[in-house]
Design a protein around this motif. Structure first.
Motif, short mmCIF file in Angstrom:
data_model
loop_
_atom_site.label_atom_id
_atom_site.label_comp_id
_atom_site.label_asym_id
_atom_site.label_seq_id
_atom_site.Cartn_x
_atom_site.Cartn_y
_atom_site.Cartn_z
N MET A 6 0.62 -0.74 -1.19
CA MET A 6 0.99 -0.52 -2.59
C MET A 6 2.50 -0.54 -2.72
O MET A 6 3.18 0.18 -2.02
CB MET A 6 0.47 0.85 -3.05
N ASN A 7 2.97 -1.34 -3.57
CA ASN A 7 4.36 -1.25 -3.97
C ASN A 7 4.45 -0.43 -5.24
O ASN A 7 5.24 0.49 -5.34
CB ASN A 7 4.99 -2.62 -4.17
N GLU A 8 3.61 -0.80 -6.23
CA GLU A 8 3.61 -0.07 -7.50
C GLU A 8 2.21 -0.05 -8.10
O GLU A 8 1.43 -0.97 -7.94
CB GLU A 8 4.57 -0.73 -8.50
N THR A 9 1.95 1.02 -8.83
CA THR A 9 0.75 1.15 -9.64
C THR A 9 1.17 1.93 -10.89
O THR A 9 2.26 2.50 -10.94
CB THR A 9 -0.38 1.86 -8.86
N THR A 10 0.33 1.95 -11.90
CA THR A 10 0.68 2.67 -13.11
C THR A 10 -0.32 3.78 -13.39
O THR A 10 -1.48 3.73 -13.00
CB THR A 10 0.74 1.73 -14.34
N PHE A 11 0.18 4.79 -14.07
CA PHE A 11 -0.63 5.90 -14.58
C PHE A 11 -0.05 6.25 -15.93
O PHE A 11 1.07 6.80 -16.02
CB PHE A 11 -0.57 7.09 -13.62
N GLY A 12 -0.75 5.90 -16.97
CA GLY A 12 -0.24 6.16 -18.32
C GLY A 12 1.12 5.51 -18.52
O GLY A 12 1.28 4.31 -18.30
N THR A 13 2.10 6.33 -18.87
CA THR A 13 3.45 5.81 -19.11
C THR A 13 4.33 5.91 -17.87
O THR A 13 5.56 5.85 -17.96
CB THR A 13 4.12 6.57 -20.27
N TYR A 14 3.70 6.06 -16.70
CA TYR A 14 4.44 6.22 -15.45
C TYR A 14 4.14 5.08 -14.49
O TYR A 14 3.04 4.53 -14.46
CB TYR A 14 4.08 7.54 -14.77
N THR A 15 5.12 4.75 -13.68
CA THR A 15 4.98 3.81 -12.59
C THR A 15 5.10 4.59 -11.29
O THR A 15 6.07 5.34 -11.11
CB THR A 15 6.07 2.72 -12.64
N ILE A 16 4.13 4.44 -10.40
CA ILE A 16 4.17 5.09 -9.09
C ILE A 16 4.53 4.03 -8.07
O ILE A 16 3.90 2.97 -8.03
CB ILE A 16 2.83 5.75 -8.76
N SER A 17 5.54 4.31 -7.26
CA SER A 17 6.09 3.31 -6.36
C SER A 17 6.32 3.89 -4.96
O SER A 17 6.61 5.07 -4.81
CB SER A 17 7.43 2.80 -6.92
N THR A 18 6.22 3.01 -3.96
CA THR A 18 6.57 3.38 -2.58
C THR A 18 7.89 2.73 -2.17
O THR A 18 8.27 2.78 -1.00
CB THR A 18 5.47 2.95 -1.59
N ASP A 19 8.60 2.14 -3.10
CA ASP A 19 9.86 1.45 -2.80
C ASP A 19 10.96 2.47 -2.49
O ASP A 19 11.42 3.18 -3.39
CB ASP A 19 10.26 0.58 -3.98
N PRO A 20 11.41 2.55 -1.23
CA PRO A 20 12.43 3.55 -0.89
C PRO A 20 13.77 3.30 -1.59
O PRO A 20 14.54 4.24 -1.79
CB PRO A 20 12.57 3.42 0.63
N ALA A 21 14.03 2.07 -1.99
CA ALA A 21 15.29 1.76 -2.66
C ALA A 21 15.37 2.39 -4.05
O ALA A 21 16.47 2.59 -4.57
CB ALA A 21 15.46 0.24 -2.78
N ARG A 22 14.25 2.74 -4.63
CA ARG A 22 14.24 3.34 -5.97
C ARG A 22 14.45 4.85 -5.95
O ARG A 22 14.71 5.46 -6.99
CB ARG A 22 12.91 3.05 -6.68
N LEU A 23 14.31 5.48 -4.80
CA LEU A 23 14.37 6.94 -4.72
C LEU A 23 15.73 7.48 -5.14
O LEU A 23 16.77 6.91 -4.81
CB LEU A 23 14.07 7.42 -3.29
N ASP A 24 15.70 8.59 -5.85
CA ASP A 24 16.91 9.33 -6.22
C ASP A 24 16.95 10.54 -5.30
O ASP A 24 16.42 11.61 -5.63
CB ASP A 24 16.85 9.73 -7.69
N ALA A 25 17.53 10.36 -4.12
CA ALA A 25 17.51 11.40 -3.09
C ALA A 25 18.20 12.69 -3.56
O ALA A 25 17.77 13.79 -3.20
CB ALA A 25 18.15 10.89 -1.80
N ALA A 26 19.23 12.57 -4.36
CA ALA A 26 19.92 13.77 -4.85
C ALA A 26 19.00 14.58 -5.76
O ALA A 26 18.96 15.82 -5.66
CB ALA A 26 21.19 13.37 -5.60
N ARG A 27 18.27 13.91 -6.61
CA ARG A 27 17.35 14.62 -7.51
C ARG A 27 16.21 15.27 -6.72
O ARG A 27 15.82 16.40 -6.99
CB ARG A 27 16.79 13.67 -8.56
N ILE A 28 15.65 14.52 -5.77
CA ILE A 28 14.58 15.07 -4.93
C ILE A 28 15.08 16.31 -4.20
O ILE A 28 14.41 17.35 -4.18
CB ILE A 28 14.08 14.01 -3.93
N HIS A 29 16.26 16.23 -3.63
CA HIS A 29 16.81 17.39 -2.92
C HIS A 29 16.99 18.58 -3.86
O HIS A 29 16.64 19.71 -3.54
CB HIS A 29 18.14 17.05 -2.25
N HIS A 30 17.51 18.31 -5.04
CA HIS A 30 17.71 19.40 -6.01
C HIS A 30 16.39 20.07 -6.35
O HIS A 30 16.28 21.30 -6.32
CB HIS A 30 18.40 18.89 -7.27
#
Length: 143
Positions: free
Chosen positions: A1-25
């Motif tokens: 899976m690269n991407e799938t959708t759920f309602g108005t959301y996209t679920i992704s396994t793409d590491p380049a899209r991650l916001d590591a600062a937000r996840i850490h916070h």
């Protein structure tokens, strides 16, 4: 899976899209299991894991995160599941975990484990259940 959708959301396994600062916070300030975790430790965890993230489809804003530690053959540990407070109550956490489960299904894993203090119902909806023989399990380290 690269991407799938759920309602108005996209679920992704793409590491380049991650916001590591937000996840850490999120995790270091609002997740009981990771309070005070350093950014360096979180970045190492992200780098060594299969990551799942949910984004608002229109804005691209990160709204939920989960990671899986796995050998892709026999075992996986689902951890660091977090949904931004503003996005809770919409089924997004369940959808995120289901996406992880479905992504791992072709691997034929013997088991996927997780630990939770307060979200048993979220995980039970998609097939997780309490260990039948918890006395068989042991732990090394902080408890």
């Amino acid at each position: 899976m690269n991407e799938t959708t759920f309602g108005t959301y996209t679920i992704s396994t793409d590491p380049a899209r991650l916001d590591a600062a937000r996840i850490h916070h999120w995790l270091s300030t609002d997740a009981y299991w990771a309070l005070g975790r350093s950014r360096e430790k979180q970045d190492l965890a992200i780098a060594g894991s299969l990551n799942f993230a949910a984004y608002e489809t229109t804005s691209g804003e990160l709204v939920a995160y989960a990671r899986v530690v796995t050998d892709h053959a026999t075992f996986a540990w689902l951890c660091d599941v977090y949904v931004d407070r503003a996005a809770r109550g919409k089924g997004l956490g369940t959808a995120l975990v289901a996406a992880a489960r479905d992504h791992l299904a072709p691997c034929g894993l013997r088991r996927i484990l997780l630990a939770t203090e307060d979200a048993h119902g979220v995980y039970e909806k998609i097939g997780f259940q309490a260990l039948q023989h918890p006395g068989n399990w042991m732990s090394l380290g902080h408890q």
